[in-house]
Motif scaffolding. Structure first.
Motif, mmCIF file in Angstrom:
data_model
loop_
_atom_site.group_PDB
_atom_site.id
_atom_site.type_symbol
_atom_site.label_atom_id
_atom_site.label_comp_id
_atom_site.label_asym_id
_atom_site.label_seq_id
_atom_site.Cartn_x
_atom_site.Cartn_y
_atom_site.Cartn_z
ATOM 1 N N GLN A 35 66.302 32.650 -3.169
ATOM 2 C CA GLN A 35 65.936 33.798 -2.328
ATOM 3 C C GLN A 35 65.803 35.039 -3.202
ATOM 4 O O GLN A 35 64.902 35.847 -3.026
ATOM 5 C CB GLN A 35 66.988 34.030 -1.240
ATOM 6 C CG GLN A 35 66.528 35.024 -0.195
ATOM 7 C CD GLN A 35 67.555 35.154 0.945
ATOM 8 O OE1 GLN A 35 68.552 34.452 0.978
ATOM 9 N NE2 GLN A 35 67.253 36.042 1.859
ATOM 10 N N PHE A 36 66.710 35.183 -4.193
ATOM 11 C CA PHE A 36 66.642 36.313 -5.114
ATOM 12 C C PHE A 36 65.333 36.286 -5.890
ATOM 13 O O PHE A 36 64.657 37.304 -6.026
ATOM 14 C CB PHE A 36 67.851 36.277 -6.072
ATOM 15 C CG PHE A 36 67.798 37.327 -7.133
ATOM 16 C CD1 PHE A 36 68.092 38.643 -6.816
ATOM 17 C CD2 PHE A 36 67.444 37.008 -8.458
ATOM 18 C CE1 PHE A 36 68.053 39.618 -7.792
ATOM 19 C CE2 PHE A 36 67.398 37.979 -9.425
ATOM 20 C CZ PHE A 36 67.699 39.299 -9.109
ATOM 21 N N GLU A 37 64.943 35.074 -6.384
ATOM 22 C CA GLU A 37 63.696 34.948 -7.136
ATOM 23 C C GLU A 37 62.501 35.257 -6.247
ATOM 24 O O GLU A 37 61.535 35.893 -6.666
ATOM 25 C CB GLU A 37 63.595 33.544 -7.739
ATOM 26 C CG GLU A 37 64.537 33.324 -8.907
ATOM 27 C CD GLU A 37 64.558 31.869 -9.389
ATOM 28 O OE1 GLU A 37 63.909 31.009 -8.740
ATOM 29 O OE2 GLU A 37 65.210 31.602 -10.407
ATOM 30 N N THR A 41 59.935 38.200 -6.882
ATOM 31 C CA THR A 41 58.481 37.973 -6.935
ATOM 32 C C THR A 41 57.771 38.873 -5.918
ATOM 33 O O THR A 41 56.757 39.511 -6.224
ATOM 34 C CB THR A 41 58.156 36.497 -6.657
ATOM 35 O OG1 THR A 41 58.900 35.690 -7.565
ATOM 36 C CG2 THR A 41 56.682 36.204 -6.795
ATOM 37 N N SER A 42 58.326 38.908 -4.736
ATOM 38 C CA SER A 42 57.744 39.757 -3.679
ATOM 39 C C SER A 42 57.759 41.220 -4.100
ATOM 40 O O SER A 42 56.791 41.956 -3.885
ATOM 41 C CB SER A 42 58.533 39.551 -2.381
ATOM 42 O OG SER A 42 58.031 40.379 -1.377
ATOM 43 N N LEU A 43 58.879 41.636 -4.723
ATOM 44 C CA LEU A 43 58.988 43.012 -5.194
ATOM 45 C C LEU A 43 57.929 43.301 -6.244
ATOM 46 O O LEU A 43 57.263 44.340 -6.195
ATOM 47 C CB LEU A 43 60.392 43.258 -5.762
ATOM 48 C CG LEU A 43 60.640 44.653 -6.360
ATOM 49 C CD1 LEU A 43 60.517 45.720 -5.268
ATOM 50 C CD2 LEU A 43 62.019 44.717 -7.012
ATOM 51 N N ARG A 44 57.742 42.337 -7.191
ATOM 52 C CA ARG A 44 56.714 42.526 -8.231
ATOM 53 C C ARG A 44 55.323 42.636 -7.593
ATOM 54 O O ARG A 44 54.516 43.476 -7.973
ATOM 55 C CB ARG A 44 56.747 41.365 -9.226
ATOM 56 C CG ARG A 44 57.853 41.484 -10.237
ATOM 57 C CD ARG A 44 57.690 40.433 -11.349
ATOM 58 N NE ARG A 44 58.973 40.202 -11.991
ATOM 59 C CZ ARG A 44 59.643 39.061 -11.977
ATOM 60 N NH1 ARG A 44 59.136 38.010 -11.373
ATOM 61 N NH2 ARG A 44 60.805 38.938 -12.588
ATOM 62 N N CYS A 48 52.904 45.766 -7.727
ATOM 63 C CA CYS A 48 51.527 45.630 -8.227
ATOM 64 C C CYS A 48 50.534 46.212 -7.214
ATOM 65 O O CYS A 48 49.631 46.958 -7.568
ATOM 66 C CB CYS A 48 51.237 44.157 -8.514
ATOM 67 S SG CYS A 48 49.700 43.885 -9.414
ATOM 68 N N LYS A 49 50.752 45.840 -5.933
ATOM 69 C CA LYS A 49 49.883 46.374 -4.871
ATOM 70 C C LYS A 49 49.983 47.889 -4.802
ATOM 71 O O LYS A 49 48.980 48.601 -4.655
ATOM 72 C CB LYS A 49 50.258 45.775 -3.510
ATOM 73 C CG LYS A 49 49.813 44.356 -3.318
ATOM 74 C CD LYS A 49 50.245 43.858 -1.940
ATOM 75 C CE LYS A 49 49.934 42.372 -1.755
ATOM 76 N NZ LYS A 49 50.421 41.872 -0.464
ATOM 77 N N ALA A 50 51.221 48.396 -4.893
ATOM 78 C CA ALA A 50 51.440 49.844 -4.839
ATOM 79 C C ALA A 50 50.717 50.523 -5.988
ATOM 80 O O ALA A 50 50.086 51.574 -5.823
ATOM 81 C CB ALA A 50 52.931 50.159 -4.868
ATOM 82 N N GLN A 51 50.790 49.895 -7.202
ATOM 83 C CA GLN A 51 50.110 50.468 -8.361
ATOM 84 C C GLN A 51 48.599 50.448 -8.153
ATOM 85 O O GLN A 51 47.905 51.418 -8.447
ATOM 86 C CB GLN A 51 50.492 49.709 -9.629
ATOM 87 C CG GLN A 51 49.960 50.391 -10.888
ATOM 88 C CD GLN A 51 50.482 49.739 -12.156
ATOM 89 O OE1 GLN A 51 51.312 48.844 -12.100
ATOM 90 N NE2 GLN A 51 49.991 50.191 -13.289
ATOM 91 N N GLN A 52 48.054 49.337 -7.616
ATOM 92 C CA GLN A 52 46.609 49.252 -7.339
ATOM 93 C C GLN A 52 46.208 50.308 -6.313
ATOM 94 O O GLN A 52 45.184 50.972 -6.460
ATOM 95 C CB GLN A 52 46.246 47.856 -6.848
ATOM 96 C CG GLN A 52 46.247 46.805 -7.932
ATOM 97 C CD GLN A 52 45.974 45.403 -7.386
ATOM 98 O OE1 GLN A 52 45.978 45.186 -6.179
ATOM 99 N NE2 GLN A 52 45.744 44.457 -8.297
#
Length: 172
Positions: A35-37, A41-44, A48-52
């Protein structure tokens, strides 16, 4: 020594049980590794979406800024053209007003000349009436003179005939 060892063992067991209890409590608060992984992954992905999105927003802001500058330049150009056109129209208006003022002065002069001409025509008509009356009197006088002249011619002719009759008789 046995008692001491038992006491020490008991103390160690209690201490160990307490540590075990604390570890279990900490583990209850922990998230499972999968769940942590997943969350990581979801956070990354979200980062990424936020940066885009941030890059897109930055690009759109730059485009909007460029468009705003172009629009402002166009408006300034149109405003300058409108100002120049207004100045041209103002100059045309001044020229037209000057021409109209000149025409008005010419018309005023022409009207004054027309008034003088009307007075001259009136004077000439009165003079013509006088001439017409004088001409009529002269024509009457000429007619009278012609009648007298005709009478004199007739008298002269009668005298000539009389002299012709008298002359041959007196010569003989």
């Amino acid at each position: 020594q046995l008692l001491e060892a038992k006491a020490s063992l008991s103390l160690a067991q209690t201490h160990h049980a307490l540590q075990l209890q604390q570890a279990k409590a900490q583990m209850n608060d922990m998230v499972p590794k999968k769940q942590f992984e997943k969350l990581q992954t979801s956070l990354r992905e979200e980062q990424c979406k936020a940066q885009q999105l941030q890059e897109n927003l930055h690009r759109q802001a730059e485009q909007a800024c460029r468009q705003l500058v172009r629009t402002q330049e166009e408006h300034e150009h149109l405003l300058q053209a409108a100002v120049e056109q207004a100045e041209g129209l103002e100059n045309n208006l001044r020229s037209a007003e000057a021409v109209l003022a000149e025409r008005a002065a010419q018309l005023k002069d022409a009207q004054a000349q027309l008034s003088r001409n009307k007075l001259l025509i009136k004077d000439l008509r009165e003079e013509n009436r006088g001439f017409a009356m004088a001409l009529q009197a002269a024509e009457l006088k000429q007619k009278s003179t012609e009648e007298k002249n005709q009478l004199l011619k007739e008298q002269a002719s009668a005298l000539k005939q009389l002299i012709r009759k008298i002359t041959p008789a007196s010569l003989s």
